[in-house]
Design a protein around this motif. Structure first.
Motif, PDB file in Angstrom:
ATOM      1  N   ASP A   2       0.606  -1.313  -0.132  1.00 31.70           N
ATOM      2  CA  ASP A   2       0.015   0.024  -0.201  1.00 31.70           C
ATOM      3  C   ASP A   2       0.765   1.302   0.104  1.00 31.70           C
ATOM      4  N   TRP A   3       1.104   2.003  -1.259  1.00 26.56           N
ATOM      5  CA  TRP A   3       2.066   2.893  -1.248  1.00 26.56           C
ATOM      6  C   TRP A   3       1.405   4.302  -0.548  1.00 26.56           C
ATOM      7  N   SER A   4       0.137   4.192  -0.334  1.00 29.47           N
ATOM      8  CA  SER A   4      -0.588   5.452   0.335  1.00 29.47           C
ATOM      9  C   SER A   4      -0.011   5.739   1.592  1.00 29.47           C
ATOM     10  N   ASN A   5       0.594   4.621   2.207  1.00 31.75           N
ATOM     11  CA  ASN A   5       1.024   4.700   3.532  1.00 31.75           C
ATOM     12  C   ASN A   5       2.370   4.957   3.735  1.00 31.75           C
ATOM     13  N   VAL A   6       3.144   5.001   2.622  1.00 31.10           N
ATOM     14  CA  VAL A   6       4.387   5.043   2.557  1.00 31.10           C
ATOM     15  C   VAL A   6       4.788   6.590   2.375  1.00 31.10           C
ATOM     16  N   THR A   7       5.759   7.175   3.290  1.00 29.63           N
ATOM     17  CA  THR A   7       5.981   8.362   3.395  1.00 29.63           C
ATOM     18  C   THR A   7       7.100   8.696   2.447  1.00 29.63           C
ATOM     19  N   ALA A   8       7.254  10.096   2.262  1.00 34.17           N
ATOM     20  CA  ALA A   8       8.575  10.486   1.528  1.00 34.17           C
ATOM     21  C   ALA A   8       9.829  10.098   1.799  1.00 34.17           C
ATOM     22  N   SER A   9       9.919  10.214   3.112  1.00 28.67           N
ATOM     23  CA  SER A   9      11.415   9.742   3.823  1.00 28.67           C
ATOM     24  C   SER A   9      11.668   8.246   3.445  1.00 28.67           C
ATOM     25  N   GLU A  10      10.529   7.546   3.836  1.00 28.77           N
ATOM     26  CA  GLU A  10      10.460   6.114   3.516  1.00 28.77           C
ATOM     27  C   GLU A  10      10.974   5.642   2.239  1.00 28.77           C
ATOM     28  N   LEU A  11      10.127   6.356   1.211  1.00 27.88           N
ATOM     29  CA  LEU A  11      10.647   6.347  -0.331  1.00 27.88           C
ATOM     30  C   LEU A  11      11.940   6.574  -0.739  1.00 27.88           C
ATOM     31  N   LEU A  12      12.282   7.650  -0.177  1.00 28.46           N
ATOM     32  CA  LEU A  12      13.773   7.969  -0.190  1.00 28.46           C
ATOM     33  C   LEU A  12      14.764   6.678   0.368  1.00 28.46           C
ATOM     34  N   ASP A  13      14.597   6.340   1.571  1.00 27.90           N
ATOM     35  CA  ASP A  13      15.199   5.197   1.961  1.00 27.90           C
ATOM     36  C   ASP A  13      15.173   4.055   1.131  1.00 27.90           C
TER      37      ASP A  13
END
Length: 212
Positions: A2-13
């Motif tokens: 569920d990408w809607s629960n992924v934050t921008a910082s988590e995406l960068l990580d």
């Protein structure tokens, strides 16, 4: 996933830990199907999914745009390439792979120097904190210093080569193209499977850290 629960910082990580040496997606898949998102939540989820799945394609688009922008200005091109290299060095897989390949090339010419580089890298692993990413070295030097020096030099070259305006202009166009594609490209089954696979890897890495 569920990408809607992924934050921008988590995406960068996730992008930092992802494999960047994988080949880009084919043009047929890259331009397969485009549909507008129905809601803002679906748009955000699609955007994060496509940025992660098509990361190699987007990086190639950025490089090609910069090459087109600075083919008449070698110093500006060199400064942008140095900045891109510094950004890639923040990725664990790329930094380790680059160091290993260059060390093997140096070994063919100067085995003693290659041995010193390997020993320096091993000593950094022993002296650095317990966090994995902080122990990564580039050619025997701590990665954080390498990235800091490369970024400083590249920024100075960008400024003195009068490339700031050109960088801003073409970067804006490039990011606009990437944002449009990531927003309109409908995620396919491969993207969903890749997301699920990376989610499993993240859970497995967390499980290993917990058991250790």
């Amino acid at each position: 996933m569920d990408w809607s629960n992924v934050t921008a910082s988590e995406l960068l990580d996730a992008l930092r830990e992802a494999e960047w040496n994988t080949p880009p997606r084919s043009p047929k898949e890259f331009f397969a199907k485009f549909t507008p998102p129905k809601t803002a939540a679906k748009w955000q989820s699609r955007l994060k999914c496509n940025v992660y799945y098509y990361r190699t394609n987007y990086f190639i688009i950025m490089v090609l745009a910069l090459l087109l922008a600075f083919y008449r200005n070698p110093w500006a091109l060199f400064s942008i390439g140095l900045m891109c290299f510094a950004m890639l060095c923040t990725n664990d897989s790329f930094a380790t792979s680059f160091s290993d390949r260059v060390t093997r090339l140096i070994k063919k010419v100067n085995p003693q120097l290659a041995a010193k580089l390997r020993n320096a890298g091993n000593s950094n692993l022993n002296l650095a904190p317990s966090r994995k990413s902080s122990r990564v070295s580039v050619l025997g030097f701590p990665r954080v210093y390498v990235v800091l020096i490369l970024t400083t030099v590249s920024l100075a070259l960008i400024y003195f080569s009068s490339a700031l305006w050109t960088v801003s202009f073409y970067s804006g166009i490039t990011f606009g193209v990437i944002l449009s594609h990531a927003s309109m490209r409908t995620p396919n089954l491969k993207a969903r499977l890749a997301s699920a696979r990376e989610e499993f890897r993240a859970v497995w890495r967390g499980y290993n850290d917990y058991t250790i």
